[in-house]
Design a protein around this motif. Structure first.
Motif, mmCIF file in Angstrom:
data_model
loop_
_atom_site.group_PDB
_atom_site.id
_atom_site.type_symbol
_atom_site.label_atom_id
_atom_site.label_comp_id
_atom_site.label_asym_id
_atom_site.label_seq_id
_atom_site.Cartn_x
_atom_site.Cartn_y
_atom_site.Cartn_z
ATOM 1 N N VAL A 386 -7.889 72.161 -76.882
ATOM 2 C CA VAL A 386 -7.293 73.342 -76.252
ATOM 3 C C VAL A 386 -6.610 72.953 -74.940
ATOM 4 O O VAL A 386 -5.512 73.423 -74.625
ATOM 5 C CB VAL A 386 -8.362 74.423 -76.002
ATOM 6 N N ALA A 387 -7.274 72.071 -74.183
ATOM 7 C CA ALA A 387 -6.688 71.619 -72.915
ATOM 8 C C ALA A 387 -5.374 70.881 -73.161
ATOM 9 O O ALA A 387 -4.395 71.071 -72.431
ATOM 10 C CB ALA A 387 -7.676 70.725 -72.171
ATOM 11 N N GLN A 388 -5.336 70.062 -74.188
ATOM 12 C CA GLN A 388 -4.116 69.300 -74.477
ATOM 13 C C GLN A 388 -2.987 70.203 -74.948
ATOM 14 O O GLN A 388 -1.812 69.942 -74.674
ATOM 15 C CB GLN A 388 -4.421 68.233 -75.530
ATOM 16 N N ASP A 389 -3.335 71.285 -75.645
ATOM 17 C CA ASP A 389 -2.305 72.223 -76.107
ATOM 18 C C ASP A 389 -1.592 72.885 -74.934
ATOM 19 O O ASP A 389 -0.443 73.335 -75.067
ATOM 20 C CB ASP A 389 -2.921 73.297 -77.003
ATOM 21 N N GLU A 390 -2.279 72.984 -73.789
ATOM 22 C CA GLU A 390 -1.679 73.599 -72.610
ATOM 23 C C GLU A 390 -0.807 72.620 -71.824
ATOM 24 O O GLU A 390 -0.083 73.021 -70.919
ATOM 25 C CB GLU A 390 -2.765 74.157 -71.684
ATOM 26 N N MET A 391 -0.925 71.335 -72.150
ATOM 27 C CA MET A 391 -0.172 70.329 -71.412
ATOM 28 C C MET A 391 1.269 70.227 -71.928
ATOM 29 O O MET A 391 1.570 70.586 -73.070
ATOM 30 C CB MET A 391 -0.849 68.959 -71.538
ATOM 31 N N VAL A 392 2.128 69.720 -71.080
ATOM 32 C CA VAL A 392 3.517 69.466 -71.460
ATOM 33 C C VAL A 392 3.825 67.992 -71.231
ATOM 34 O O VAL A 392 3.225 67.339 -70.369
ATOM 35 C CB VAL A 392 4.497 70.349 -70.639
ATOM 36 N N ALA A 393 4.750 67.475 -72.017
ATOM 37 C CA ALA A 393 5.156 66.072 -71.878
ATOM 38 C C ALA A 393 6.340 65.982 -70.927
ATOM 39 O O ALA A 393 7.209 66.858 -70.882
ATOM 40 C CB ALA A 393 5.524 65.498 -73.243
ATOM 41 N N ASP A 394 6.356 64.899 -70.163
ATOM 42 C CA ASP A 394 7.456 64.713 -69.209
ATOM 43 C C ASP A 394 7.536 63.238 -68.850
ATOM 44 O O ASP A 394 6.608 62.465 -69.105
ATOM 45 C CB ASP A 394 7.216 65.555 -67.957
ATOM 46 N N GLU A 395 8.683 62.874 -68.264
ATOM 47 C CA GLU A 395 8.869 61.526 -67.744
ATOM 48 C C GLU A 395 8.943 61.583 -66.227
ATOM 49 O O GLU A 395 9.592 62.462 -65.666
ATOM 50 C CB GLU A 395 10.151 60.892 -68.293
ATOM 51 N N ILE A 396 8.273 60.640 -65.592
ATOM 52 C CA ILE A 396 8.290 60.573 -64.133
ATOM 53 C C ILE A 396 8.713 59.162 -63.740
ATOM 54 O O ILE A 396 8.079 58.178 -64.143
ATOM 55 C CB ILE A 396 6.910 60.889 -63.534
ATOM 56 N N ILE A 397 9.784 59.091 -62.946
ATOM 57 C CA ILE A 397 10.265 57.791 -62.459
ATOM 58 C C ILE A 397 9.727 57.588 -61.050
ATOM 59 O O ILE A 397 9.991 58.392 -60.144
ATOM 60 C CB ILE A 397 11.803 57.734 -62.461
ATOM 61 N N VAL A 398 8.947 56.527 -60.894
ATOM 62 C CA VAL A 398 8.268 56.296 -59.624
ATOM 63 C C VAL A 398 8.702 54.952 -59.042
ATOM 64 O O VAL A 398 8.453 53.892 -59.647
ATOM 65 C CB VAL A 398 6.743 56.294 -59.801
ATOM 66 N N PRO A 399 9.362 54.955 -57.891
ATOM 67 C CA PRO A 399 9.706 53.679 -57.244
ATOM 68 C C PRO A 399 8.434 52.922 -56.852
ATOM 69 O O PRO A 399 7.404 53.536 -56.547
ATOM 70 C CB PRO A 399 10.485 54.120 -56.003
ATOM 71 N N TYR A 400 8.562 51.595 -56.850
ATOM 72 C CA TYR A 400 7.400 50.790 -56.457
ATOM 73 C C TYR A 400 6.992 51.057 -55.017
ATOM 74 O O TYR A 400 5.855 50.806 -54.621
ATOM 75 C CB TYR A 400 7.712 49.301 -56.637
ATOM 76 N N THR A 401 7.911 51.606 -54.230
ATOM 77 C CA THR A 401 7.624 51.859 -52.815
ATOM 78 C C THR A 401 6.872 53.168 -52.589
ATOM 79 O O THR A 401 6.471 53.471 -51.463
ATOM 80 C CB THR A 401 8.927 51.908 -52.010
ATOM 81 N N ALA A 402 6.679 53.961 -53.660
ATOM 82 C CA ALA A 402 5.997 55.260 -53.514
ATOM 83 C C ALA A 402 4.493 55.040 -53.486
ATOM 84 O O ALA A 402 3.811 55.056 -54.514
ATOM 85 C CB ALA A 402 6.387 56.187 -54.657
#
Length: 447
Positions: A386-402
Motif C-alpha cells: 500500500v505504501a509503494q502504491d502511494e509512491m511516484v517514480a522520478d529522476e533526481i540529478i545530484v551534483p557531486y558537490t551537493a
C-alpha cells in the motif's frame, strides 16, 4: 470522586437498567463488558441485578421493590424511601459467570450501574443504600486515571475526571459551611471547591495546549513518511500486533484500556523509506464524551495516518457492534476519508469453519494471529504494498558537490537505479510526492 483505595477487597454488585431503547442482547453484552471493566479495577463481581424501566431519567433510578432488594444485598445500611413503584418491572438477568440470585445478606459493598447517573440520582441511591455507588462513566474514568502514563494522557484524563467530578461535589458536613472571603463576602465550601476545580481545569487546558503543540510539531516532522495507525476496540489485540510488526517492547496485557498513550515505531524489517506504525487508545461503547474530546490529540495520530488498520477480535461474537463503535468515534475526529483495512485478529481462537465463514462475510479482510509469524509477514507485505502504491517514480540529478543530498536520498527514498556521470549522479527513485517536492526545493536553495 475517588474509588476505594483497596479496590481488590471490594465486592461489586452490577445493576442493569433496560429501557425500550436498550434491552435484550445489547443490555446483556453491555453488562458483561461492565463486569470486565470493574474487574480491571480489582473489584470482585459477586452478582448482577436488572430492571426494566421506561427511562433512566427517574429521580430514584429504580423502583422501591428493587431498591429494597439491593439494600438487603448491601446490608441495609441506608434509608430506602417509599415512592411510586408502578413503572418498574423486575427482570433478573442470569449469567453463569455472574451469579445473580441466592446472594447472602450484606454481600456487596459497592454498587455499579451500567448507565450514567445524574449527580442527584447518584446522591439518592447512595443515601438509600449506604454504600459506594458508581456509574459506568465513573468506572471508565477511574481506569483511564490509573493507566495513563505519559504527560499528555495524564492531562487529558485529569480534565475528563474534573469535568465529571465538578457537578457531583457536595457541601461538606463538617466545620463551618461558610468561609469569609474579604469584607462581607461569603462563599460556601461547595462554591470554593467548584471554583478551585474551574481554576484547575483552566490551568490543565493551558498545559495540554502547550503539549499538543509539541506533538503537532513531531507529527509534522513525520508527515513525509507513510504511517499506519492501529485502531479498534479495547483489548482487540492492537498492542500485540504493534509488538509483532515493529519488534518494540510495548505493553501487552489482557485488560481493558491497557494502552492509553500513542506509541509510534518503525515497521520491522526496516523499509526504504521507513514506514511508521502507531498504536492508539482503544474504544468502548458509551465512551464518555469528555474522554473522546480529551483524546482528540491522541487520536490525531489516526487523523494524520496514511492507512488505518481496523483491528477486531474475531473470536468475540460482538465484534461487529464493536466495529460500529470504532466507526462512530473515528467519524467524530474526522478520519472518514483515510484508507481503511479490516484485520480479523486472534484467528488462532477460531475453528477452520469459523474462519471460512468470516472470510466469506468479509472477503476483503485480512485474517491474522499475532502468534503466527506467517500472518505477520503477510500483513507486513500488505502494508509495504500500500505504501509503494502511494509512491511516484522520478529522476533526481545530484551534483557531486551537493553535500548531504546523496545520503538523504538513500536514507529516505527507494532508489531503483543509480547512473554516475562526469559531474553528477542520476538517481531513479520512488518516494511520496511530499518528500520529493521538499528535496527538490532544498536542492534549489543550495544552488
Amino acid at each position: 470522586m475517588q474509588l476505594t483505595a483497596k479496590a481488590s477487597q471490594n465486592r461489586a454488585l452490577l445493576i442493569s437498567i433496560q429501557t425500550p431503547q436498550f434491552k435484550g442482547d445489547e443490555a446483556k453484552a453491555s453488562l458483561a463488558e461492565l463486569a470486565r471493566l470493574v474487574t480491571t479495577l480489582g473489584f470482585k463481581v459477586i452478582g448482577t441485578q436488572s430492571q426494566k424501566l421506561s427511562s433512566t431519567q427517574r429521580m430514584n433510578v429504580l423502583g422501591s421493590g428493587k431498591m429494597a432488594e439491593i439494600a438487603h444485598l448491601t446490608g441495609n445500611q441506608g434509608i430506602v424511601d417509599d415512592f411510586d413503584d408502578d413503572d418498574d418491572i423486575v427482570d433478573e438477568m442470569l449469567f453463569s459467570e455472574l451469579p445473580s440470585e441466592d446472594l447472602p445478606f450484606g454481600c456487596a459493598d459497592v454498587v455499579v450501574f451500567d448507565c450514567d447517573l445524574s449527580p442527584s440520582q447518584l446522591r439518592n441511591v447512595e443515601n438509600q443504600l449506604g454504600v459506594e455507588v458508581f456509574d459506568r462513566t465513573g468506572i471508565i474514568i477511574e481506569i483511564f486515571s490509573r493507566h495513563a502514563r505519559t504527560r499528555t494522557a495524564r492531562l487529558q484524563v485529569e480534565i475528563a475526571r474534573l469535568n465529571y467530578l465538578a457537578p457531583r461535589l457536595r457541601e461538606s458536613t463538617s466545620g463551618n459551611k461558610e468561609r469569609q472571603m474579604g469584607k462581607g463576602a461569603g462563599e460556601t465550601t461547595l462554591e470554593l471547591d467548584r471554583r478551585k476545580i474551574r481554576d484547575q481545569l483552566a490551568e490543565l487546558r493551558r498545559e495540554l495546549a502547550s503539549v499538543q503543540n509539541e506533538l503537532k510539531g513531531r507529527r509534522a516532522q513525520r508527515s513525509e513518511l507513510f504511517c499506519v495507525a492501529l485502531v479498534g476496540y479495547t483489548n482487540a489485540g492492537k498492542s500485540s500486533m504493534m509488538r509483532a510488526l515493529t519488534g518494540s517492547e510495548v505493553l501487552v496485557e489482557n485488560k481493558l484500556f491497557a494502552t492509553l498513550d500513542t506509541t509510534v515505531r518503525a515497521l520491522q524489517p526496516i523499509t526504504q523509506p521507513r514506514i511508521l506504525v502507531s498504536d492508539t487508545v482503544g474504544f468502548i461503547k458509551k465512551l464518555p464524551h469528555d474522554l473522546v474530546a480529551s483524546f482528540h490529540s491522541t487520536l490525531a495520530e489516526a487523523h494524520d495516518a496514511s492507512l488505518l488498520l481496523y483491528v477486531v477480535d474475531a473470536s468475540d461474537a460482538s465484534f461487529r457492534s464493536q466495529l460500529d463503535v470504532v466507526h462512530e468515534v473515528l467519524h467524530q475526529v474526522g478520519v472518514d476519508d483515510i484508507p481503511k483495512q479490516l484485520v480479523l485478529n486472534k484467528s488462532d481462537q477460531l475453528s477452520l469453519e469459523q474462519q471460512q465463514a468470516l472470510m466469506a462475510e468479509f472477503p476483503d479482510a485480512i485474517m491474522t494471529s499475532t502468534r503466527n509469524p506467517a500472518d505477520i509477514t503477510k500483513l507486513h507485505q500488505y502494508i509495504v504494498s500500500v505504501a509503494q502504491d502511494e509512491m511516484v517514480a522520478d529522476e533526481i540529478i545530484v551534483p557531486y558537490t551537493a553535500n548531504g543530498i546523496i545520503g538523504e536520498i538513500r536514507s529516505t527514498m527507494s532508489v531503483t537505479k543509480e547512473e554516475y556521470e562526469y559531474e553528477h549522479i542520476t538517481f531513479t527513485v520512488r518516494s511520496n510526492p511530499i518528500n520529493l517536492a521538499r528535496l527538490k526545493k532544498q536542492m534549489q536553495n543550495n544552488d
